[in-house]
Motif scaffolding. Structure first.
Motif, PDB file in Angstrom:
ATOM      1  N   THR A  72     -16.564  11.105  15.329  1.00 32.99           N
ATOM      2  CA  THR A  72     -16.098  12.481  15.142  1.00 32.99           C
ATOM      3  C   THR A  72     -14.624  12.586  15.521  1.00 32.99           C
ATOM      4  O   THR A  72     -13.833  13.240  14.823  1.00 32.99           O
ATOM      5  CB  THR A  72     -16.936  13.446  15.999  1.00 32.99           C
ATOM      6  OG1 THR A  72     -18.314  13.310  15.649  1.00 32.99           O
ATOM      7  CG2 THR A  72     -16.508  14.889  15.760  1.00 32.99           C
ATOM      8  N   THR A  77      -7.778  11.310  11.878  1.00 34.52           N
ATOM      9  CA  THR A  77      -7.294  10.657  10.660  1.00 34.52           C
ATOM     10  C   THR A  77      -7.753  11.335   9.378  1.00 34.52           C
ATOM     11  O   THR A  77      -7.289  10.953   8.294  1.00 34.52           O
ATOM     12  CB  THR A  77      -7.768   9.194  10.612  1.00 34.52           C
ATOM     13  OG1 THR A  77      -9.201   9.163  10.486  1.00 34.52           O
ATOM     14  CG2 THR A  77      -7.352   8.436  11.874  1.00 34.52           C
ATOM     15  N   LYS A  78      -8.700  12.277   9.482  1.00 35.31           N
ATOM     16  CA  LYS A  78      -9.281  12.909   8.279  1.00 35.31           C
ATOM     17  C   LYS A  78      -9.917  11.862   7.367  1.00 35.31           C
ATOM     18  O   LYS A  78      -9.891  11.974   6.146  1.00 35.31           O
ATOM     19  CB  LYS A  78      -8.226  13.698   7.489  1.00 35.31           C
ATOM     20  CG  LYS A  78      -7.321  14.577   8.328  1.00 35.31           C
ATOM     21  CD  LYS A  78      -8.087  15.637   9.085  1.00 35.31           C
ATOM     22  CE  LYS A  78      -7.141  16.515   9.885  1.00 35.31           C
ATOM     23  NZ  LYS A  78      -7.862  17.458  10.784  1.00 35.31           N
ATOM     24  N   ALA A  79     -10.512  10.840   7.973  1.00 39.03           N
ATOM     25  CA  ALA A  79     -11.030   9.705   7.192  1.00 39.03           C
ATOM     26  C   ALA A  79     -12.372   9.997   6.540  1.00 39.03           C
ATOM     27  O   ALA A  79     -12.745   9.366   5.566  1.00 39.03           O
ATOM     28  CB  ALA A  79     -11.155   8.473   8.090  1.00 39.03           C
ATOM     29  N   GLY A  80     -13.136  10.915   7.088  1.00 36.07           N
ATOM     30  CA  GLY A  80     -14.451  11.205   6.518  1.00 36.07           C
ATOM     31  C   GLY A  80     -15.476  10.133   6.814  1.00 36.07           C
ATOM     32  O   GLY A  80     -16.459   9.985   6.084  1.00 36.07           O
ATOM     33  N   ASN A  87     -12.495  10.920  12.809  1.00 36.59           N
ATOM     34  CA  ASN A  87     -12.322  11.803  11.655  1.00 36.59           C
ATOM     35  C   ASN A  87     -11.344  12.938  11.960  1.00 36.59           C
ATOM     36  O   ASN A  87     -10.529  13.315  11.104  1.00 36.59           O
ATOM     37  CB  ASN A  87     -13.673  12.386  11.231  1.00 36.59           C
ATOM     38  CG  ASN A  87     -14.577  11.359  10.575  1.00 36.59           C
ATOM     39  OD1 ASN A  87     -14.105  10.374  10.024  1.00 36.59           O
ATOM     40  ND2 ASN A  87     -15.876  11.573  10.648  1.00 36.59           N
ATOM     41  N   ALA A  88     -11.427  13.478  13.177  1.00 31.77           N
ATOM     42  CA  ALA A  88     -10.543  14.590  13.540  1.00 31.77           C
ATOM     43  C   ALA A  88      -9.079  14.146  13.556  1.00 31.77           C
ATOM     44  O   ALA A  88      -8.185  14.918  13.198  1.00 31.77           O
ATOM     45  CB  ALA A  88     -10.943  15.140  14.906  1.00 31.77           C
ATOM     46  N   ARG A 144      -7.815   3.171   9.908  1.00 25.80           N
ATOM     47  CA  ARG A 144      -6.996   4.077   9.123  1.00 25.80           C
ATOM     48  C   ARG A 144      -5.642   4.256   9.805  1.00 25.80           C
ATOM     49  O   ARG A 144      -5.517   4.124  11.017  1.00 25.80           O
ATOM     50  CB  ARG A 144      -7.669   5.448   8.983  1.00 25.80           C
ATOM     51  CG  ARG A 144      -8.940   5.453   8.168  1.00 25.80           C
ATOM     52  CD  ARG A 144      -8.664   5.267   6.680  1.00 25.80           C
ATOM     53  NE  ARG A 144      -9.877   5.404   5.887  1.00 25.80           N
ATOM     54  CZ  ARG A 144     -10.729   4.426   5.635  1.00 25.80           C
ATOM     55  NH1 ARG A 144     -10.482   3.207   6.140  1.00 25.80           N
ATOM     56  NH2 ARG A 144     -11.798   4.626   4.902  1.00 25.80           N
ATOM     57  N   GLY A 149     -11.549  20.699  18.093  1.00 29.15           N
ATOM     58  CA  GLY A 149     -10.125  20.412  18.009  1.00 29.15           C
ATOM     59  C   GLY A 149      -9.364  20.718  19.281  1.00 29.15           C
ATOM     60  O   GLY A 149      -8.171  20.375  19.406  1.00 29.15           O
TER      61      GLY A 149
END
Length: 396
Positions: free
Chosen positions: A217, A223-226, A220-221, A242, A359
């Motif tokens: 989580t 790098t926005k990698a999903g 993803n937060a 990433r 966030g």
């Protein structure tokens, strides 16, 4: 252990067993983590048993009296299996199955099963298969009916069952050799990729931590990698790397998400995942993610430190990231978002409190990564020591 219907998988009913030998300060007398492992594997814990002994029983691990008690629970709850929180020998496992009348598995087998369910990449599947076969190779001691020795007439030595067992062992040995060769090739490819990254200007950072601490989580937060993330143990096994942009004039970060650790992680599994864990070994900075809401916070922190030492990266610079602060009650909220804390070896490391989900606090972590990228100290001389967390203070 999970059975299947024609339409959907059916969750097996299992009894959990833990044995306290009085020597392990981290013994889980609630069996909560084993229950979570069982649920992750697709089983439902219907009963829990705690046994206390000075030493394991050679034949049944828990002794005959406790085995009969477990047998009654199995019958009373209609359980289909029994899970032990400690490792069983092949003989103990076989004897317990004969006495209890249901399948028996230990913590090692359960973790291997979860890893087998979760592996997605070609490399991950190879690593899990290798660990499973290495575990299985020690279990070929009259383990299944088709392996049992079938005696013939007078003077006969062995029979088709014994020959089958030798064939199985030979096939397993050959497959293990093949897997090691293929994983060696994968590791060489990874080394080439890592050398290419090392020649660049990127700071190499790896996320490490106890399973379900929220590493993916957070990944993803940032790098926005999903990447796949879920509130479950071992949600992801495959390393993902990433680039992380931190601003103009700041070198990029190559951020890697690695497999989570857990208490008593099977050594063969650590060995099989050597290529994956090498991402952490080659990192210039580790982000050690800790679940701030966990009642076992101290034990989980110490276990990750132990595994880091095992793979030779205990000396790598760290930032300790206390995650999930949005789930803490009001009275347990940190007073500030950034401070520092001492590790067991006496080194000081920066500590940041955040929520990867909401966030909150991510800006503080990004600022620490900027400092690391610019080769600036992560702990300013005037930084307060361990003041951000209310009593009791979560130090190791």
């Amino acid at each position: 252990m999970t059975a299947t219907h024609d339409l959907a998988p059916e969750r097996a009913r299992v009894v959990l067993v833990g044995v306290d030998f009085g020597r392990d300060p981290d013994f889980d007398d609630t069996l909560d983590e084993l229950a979570l492992l069982a649920s992750t594997a697709g089983d439902d814990a219907v009963a829990r048993v705690i046994a206390r002994r000075k030493a394991p029983d050679a034949a049944l691990f828990v002794g005959s009296g406790k085995a009969e008690e477990i047998k009654a629970l199995v019958a009373g709850h209609g359980a289909e299996g029994v899970l032990f929180d400690q490792a069983l020998s092949p003989v103990q496992q076989r004897n317990l199955e004969q006495v209890l009348g249901v399948s028996v598995a230990d913590r090692t087998a359960l973790i291997l099963e979860i890893f087998a369910q979760r592996a997605r990449s070609h490399e991950g599947k190879l690593q899990v298969e290798l660990a499973q076969l290495q575990y299985l190779a020690t279990r070929l001691v009259r383990r299944w009916s088709h392996l049992e020795r079938q005696r013939g007439g007078i003077g006969a030595r062995g029979g088709p069952g014994e020959r089958q067992m030798e064939l199985d062992r030979r096939m397993i040995d050959q497959r293990i050799k093949q897997l090691k060769l293929r994983l060696g090739k994968v590791e060489r490819q990874r080394q080439t990729q890592r050398r290419a990254r090392a020649r660049g200007d990127s700071l190499r950072v790896s996320l490490v931590g106890y399973t379900n601490a929220g590493k993916s989580t957070l990944f993803n937060a940032l790098t926005k990698a999903g990447a796949y993330a879920a509130d479950q143990l071992f949600a992801t096994l495959d390393t993902t790397t990433r680039s992380l942009y931190l601003g103009d004039g700041v070198p990029q970060v190559a951020l890697s998400d690695t497999v989570g650790f857990i208490r008593d992680l099977p050594h063969k599994l650590v060995e099989a995942f050597k290529a994956t864990l090498q991402e952490a070994a080659d990192a210039q900075l580790l982000l050690h993610v800790i679940d701030a809401t966990s009642p076992k916070l101290h034990e989980q922190w110490a276990e990750v430190e132990r595994v880091l030492d095992e793979i030779g990266v205990a000396g790598t610079p760290q930032v300790v990231v206390f995650n999930k602060i949005d789930a803490l009650p009001e009275g347990q909220q940190p007073r500030s978002r950034l401070d520092w804390v001492e590790r067991p070896d006496g080194t000081r490391v920066a500590r940041v409190f955040l929520s990867a989900h909401s966030g909150e606090g991510l800006a503080d972590l990004r600022q620490l990564l900027v400092r690391a990228s610019l080769d600036e100290p992560l702990i300013p001389d005037a930084a307060p020591a361990s003041t951000a967390w209310p009593v009791p203070e979560p130090t190791l």
